[in-house]
Design a protein around this motif. Structure first.
Motif, mmCIF file in Angstrom:
data_model
loop_
_atom_site.group_PDB
_atom_site.id
_atom_site.type_symbol
_atom_site.label_atom_id
_atom_site.label_comp_id
_atom_site.label_asym_id
_atom_site.label_seq_id
_atom_site.Cartn_x
_atom_site.Cartn_y
_atom_site.Cartn_z
ATOM 1 N N SER A 160 0.813 -1.217 0.000
ATOM 2 C CA SER A 160 0.000 0.000 0.000
ATOM 3 C C SER A 160 0.846 1.266 0.000
ATOM 4 O O SER A 160 0.368 2.338 -0.390
ATOM 5 C CB SER A 160 -0.932 0.002 1.220
ATOM 6 O OG SER A 160 -0.170 -0.021 2.414
ATOM 7 N N CYS A 161 2.110 1.173 0.434
ATOM 8 C CA CYS A 161 2.986 2.343 0.519
ATOM 9 C C CYS A 161 3.971 2.433 -0.647
ATOM 10 O O CYS A 161 4.851 3.305 -0.645
ATOM 11 C CB CYS A 161 3.764 2.323 1.832
ATOM 12 S SG CYS A 161 2.725 2.467 3.302
ATOM 13 N N ASP A 162 3.857 1.543 -1.619
ATOM 14 C CA ASP A 162 4.739 1.548 -2.786
ATOM 15 C C ASP A 162 4.222 2.588 -3.778
ATOM 16 O O ASP A 162 3.286 2.335 -4.545
ATOM 17 C CB ASP A 162 4.770 0.159 -3.419
ATOM 18 C CG ASP A 162 5.793 0.060 -4.537
ATOM 19 O OD1 ASP A 162 6.433 1.082 -4.865
ATOM 20 O OD2 ASP A 162 5.948 -1.043 -5.104
ATOM 21 N N MET A 163 4.822 3.762 -3.743
ATOM 22 C CA MET A 163 4.351 4.860 -4.585
ATOM 23 C C MET A 163 4.528 4.580 -6.074
ATOM 24 O O MET A 163 3.919 5.233 -6.908
ATOM 25 C CB MET A 163 5.079 6.155 -4.198
ATOM 26 C CG MET A 163 4.881 6.560 -2.739
ATOM 27 S SD MET A 163 3.139 6.781 -2.323
ATOM 28 C CE MET A 163 3.238 7.050 -0.553
ATOM 29 N N GLY A 164 5.370 3.600 -6.405
ATOM 30 C CA GLY A 164 5.579 3.276 -7.814
ATOM 31 C C GLY A 164 4.562 2.302 -8.375
ATOM 32 O O GLY A 164 4.505 2.084 -9.587
ATOM 33 N N ALA A 165 3.739 1.717 -7.488
ATOM 34 C CA ALA A 165 2.740 0.751 -7.942
ATOM 35 C C ALA A 165 1.592 1.467 -8.650
ATOM 36 O O ALA A 165 1.221 2.590 -8.298
ATOM 37 C CB ALA A 165 2.219 -0.057 -6.768
ATOM 38 N N VAL A 166 1.028 0.775 -9.647
ATOM 39 C CA VAL A 166 -0.056 1.375 -10.434
ATOM 40 C C VAL A 166 -1.375 1.322 -9.664
ATOM 41 O O VAL A 166 -2.054 2.327 -9.482
ATOM 42 C CB VAL A 166 -0.199 0.674 -11.792
ATOM 43 C CG1 VAL A 166 -1.360 1.276 -12.588
ATOM 44 C CG2 VAL A 166 1.102 0.780 -12.589
ATOM 45 N N ASN A 167 -1.754 0.125 -9.225
ATOM 46 C CA ASN A 167 -3.009 -0.049 -8.498
ATOM 47 C C ASN A 167 -2.697 -0.448 -7.051
ATOM 48 O O ASN A 167 -2.414 -1.604 -6.763
ATOM 49 C CB ASN A 167 -3.883 -1.114 -9.167
ATOM 50 C CG ASN A 167 -4.339 -0.688 -10.553
ATOM 51 O OD1 ASN A 167 -4.747 0.451 -10.747
ATOM 52 N ND2 ASN A 167 -4.267 -1.611 -11.509
ATOM 53 N N ARG A 168 -2.724 0.523 -6.187
ATOM 54 C CA ARG A 168 -2.420 0.243 -4.782
ATOM 55 C C ARG A 168 -3.699 -0.065 -4.016
ATOM 56 O O ARG A 168 -4.708 0.620 -4.175
ATOM 57 C CB ARG A 168 -1.712 1.431 -4.132
ATOM 58 C CG ARG A 168 -0.289 1.642 -4.631
ATOM 59 C CD ARG A 168 0.423 2.666 -3.782
ATOM 60 N NE ARG A 168 -0.185 3.985 -3.902
ATOM 61 C CZ ARG A 168 -0.157 4.919 -2.958
ATOM 62 N NH1 ARG A 168 0.430 4.668 -1.809
ATOM 63 N NH2 ARG A 168 -0.711 6.087 -3.141
ATOM 64 N N HIS A 169 -3.630 -1.081 -3.174
ATOM 65 C CA HIS A 169 -4.757 -1.438 -2.330
ATOM 66 C C HIS A 169 -4.531 -0.878 -0.921
ATOM 67 O O HIS A 169 -3.409 -0.560 -0.538
ATOM 68 C CB HIS A 169 -4.925 -2.955 -2.268
ATOM 69 C CG HIS A 169 -5.254 -3.573 -3.593
ATOM 70 N ND1 HIS A 169 -6.507 -3.492 -4.164
ATOM 71 C CD2 HIS A 169 -4.487 -4.260 -4.468
ATOM 72 C CE1 HIS A 169 -6.506 -4.114 -5.330
ATOM 73 N NE2 HIS A 169 -5.279 -4.583 -5.542
#
Length: 369
Positions: A238-247
Motif C-alpha cells: 500500500s505504501c509503494d508509490m511506484g505501484a499502479v493499483n495500490r490497495h
C-alpha cells in the motif's frame, strides 16, 4: 414503605426528563434533531480527546506525547457541535479527511519519540504510556472511534475505550507504537433525491505497527512529491508509490513485517476507507455501542454478535437497581436522623421532668422548715 415507593417512582420519571436533553445535546451538538450533512470532498474533522488508561484513573493530554501536530497549530474546540462528548477537552488533529475520498498510505509526519529502552535508563514518554496501556480517543462527527484489532484468525471490533497507542511484545518485552491507522468511515445517503447529501453512521480505527525504513526528503526532493515526507526503502504494497493499483493497508500486508519500536524517528502514515452503508441510519448509529465488542472469525459470514436488546434490558435494570439503592439509602439516613432526633427530644423531656420534680421536693422541705 409507601413513601419509599413514591419517591422511587418520582425519581424514575424526572431523572430521564432532566438528563436526556443534556445528553442528547452533548452527543449531537446544538441541533440534536438534525444530522450533519456532508458533500463529496468536504473536509471532515477528526478530533482527538485525552488519552485514557485501563491502569490509571488520570487521563493524559494527547499532545503531551510527541504525536504529529496540525500545521495550523493545536487548539481546543469551543464549538459545542464539534466538542460533542469531549466536554471541552477535544482538540484538532492533522489528519486530512475528505468525504468519500479514499486515501492510501498517506504520510502524516516524522516524529522523534526519544531514547530506546535500556536497563537503568528511564524510558521515553511514549514507552511509559504504552506500559500504562493508554488508549487514543478519537471522534469523527461526534462518533467515538471503535477499535478494530486483527490477527490470523479473528477480527475483533470493540466499541468502548478507544484503541491502544501501542503494545508490549510478550517475547522480547519491548514497546511498539501503532504508527499506521486505517480510518474506516461508513456513510449513508438518507434521501436518494438529494444526490450530494450524506450522513456519517460509523467510525472505526484499525491500528498497525509497521517498521518503515525511510529517509526524509530533502527540500529539493519535496518539490517532486505531494504530501510526502520521506522515501520508504522497504514499502509494503500500500505504501509503494511506484505501484499502479495500490490497495488499502491490510493485515495480510504487514503480519510478516517487523513492527515499529517506540523509539527514535518514526514515520506516521494512514489510510482513509469510505464504505456506503444503507442498512444503518443516522438515528440508529449509537445502537452498536451497546454491544461493547464484536468478534468475527475470518472466512465466516457475519460475526458473533451480541444481543443489543438484551444489553439494553440489562442496562436499564442496572440503572433501576442503582436508583432504587440510592433512594433507599437516602430514606434510611433520613429515618435514622428522625429517630435520633426523637430519642434526643425524649431524653431532654425526661431530664426536664426529673429536674422539675427535684425542685418541687426542695420547695416543700423548705416550707416545712
Amino acid at each position: 414503605v409507601q413513601l419509599l415507593i413514591m419517591n422511587m417512582m418520582v425519581m424514575m420519571f424526572w431523572i430521564p426528563c432532566l438528563v436526556l436533553p443534556t445528553a442528547v445535546e452533548a452527543y449531537y451538538g446544538k441541533n440534536p434533531k438534525y444530522p450533519k450533512s456532508f458533500r463529496k470532498f468536504q473536509r471532515v474533522n477528526l478530533n482527538v480527546d485525552q488519552m485514557t488508561s485501563t491502569k490509571s484513573l488520570i487521563p493524559q493530554d494527547y499532545y503531551k506525547l510527541p504525536f504529529c501536530q496540525p500545521t495550523e497549530g493545536v487548539f481546543k474546540l469551543n464549538d459545542k457541535a464539534d466538542a460533542g462528548l469531549g466536554h471541552g477537552t477535544l482538540q484538532n488533529s492533522p489528519y486530512d479527511i475528505r468525504f468519500i475520498d479514499d486515501v492510501t498510505c498517506q504520510h502524516l509526519c516524522i516524529s522523534n519519540l526519544g531514547r530506546g529502552e535500556h536497563d537503568g535508563v528511564t524510558p521515553n514518554k511514549v514507552v511509559q504510556a504504552i506500559h500504562k496501556d493508554f488508549h487514543h480517543n478519537w471522534y469523527v462527527d461526534n462518533l467515538p472511534s471503535a477499535s478494530k484489532i486483527e490477527d490470523d484468525n479473528y477480527i475483533i471490533t470493540k466499541w468502548t475505550l478507544g484503541f491502544p497507542i501501542g503494545y508490549v511484545n510478550k517475547t522480547d518485552h519491548k514497546s511498539y507504537i501503532h504508527n499506521h491507522v486505517n480510518l474506516e468511515i461508513d456513510y449513508q445517503q438518507p434521501d436518494m433525491n438529494s444526490p450530494n447529501q450524506f450522513n456519517i453512521v460509523q467510525f472505526r480505527v484499525e491500528p498497525f505497527s509497521i517498521q518503515h525504513n525511510f529517509r526524509p526528503l530533502s527540500p529539493e526532493e519535496s518539490k517532486n512529491y505531494t504530501n510526502q515526507f520521506a522515501l520508504i526503502d522497504n514499502p509494503i504494497a500500500s505504501c509503494d508509490m511506484g505501484a499502479v493499483n495500490r490497495h488499502h493497508t491490510s493485515y495480510d500486508m504487514i503480519h510478516e513485517r517487523m513492527p515499529q519500536e517506540a523509539v527514535g524517528k518514526v514515520l506516521f502514515t494512514y489510510d482513509v476507507i469510505w464504505t456506503e452503508n444503507q442498512d444503518l441510519s443516522w438515528s440508529n448509529r449509537w445502537d452498536i455501542y451497546l454491544e461493547f465488542s464484536h468478534p468475527q472469525k475470518k472466512g465466516a459470514i457475519g460475526g458473533i454478535r451480541g444481543n443489543t436488546g438484551a444489553a439494553r434490558k440489562w442496562m436499564s435494570l442496572l440503572i433501576l437497581v442503582a436508583m432504587g439503592a440510592a433512594v433507599y439509602n437516602h430514606q434510611l439516613k433520613r429515618q435514622r436522623r428522625q429517630n435520633k432526633a426523637a430519642v434526643s427530644a425524649a431524653t431532654t423531656a425526661a431530664y426536664s421532668d426529673e429536674q422539675g420534680q427535684g425542685l418541687s421536693q426542695d420547695a416543700v422541705e423548705m416550707t416545712a422548715a
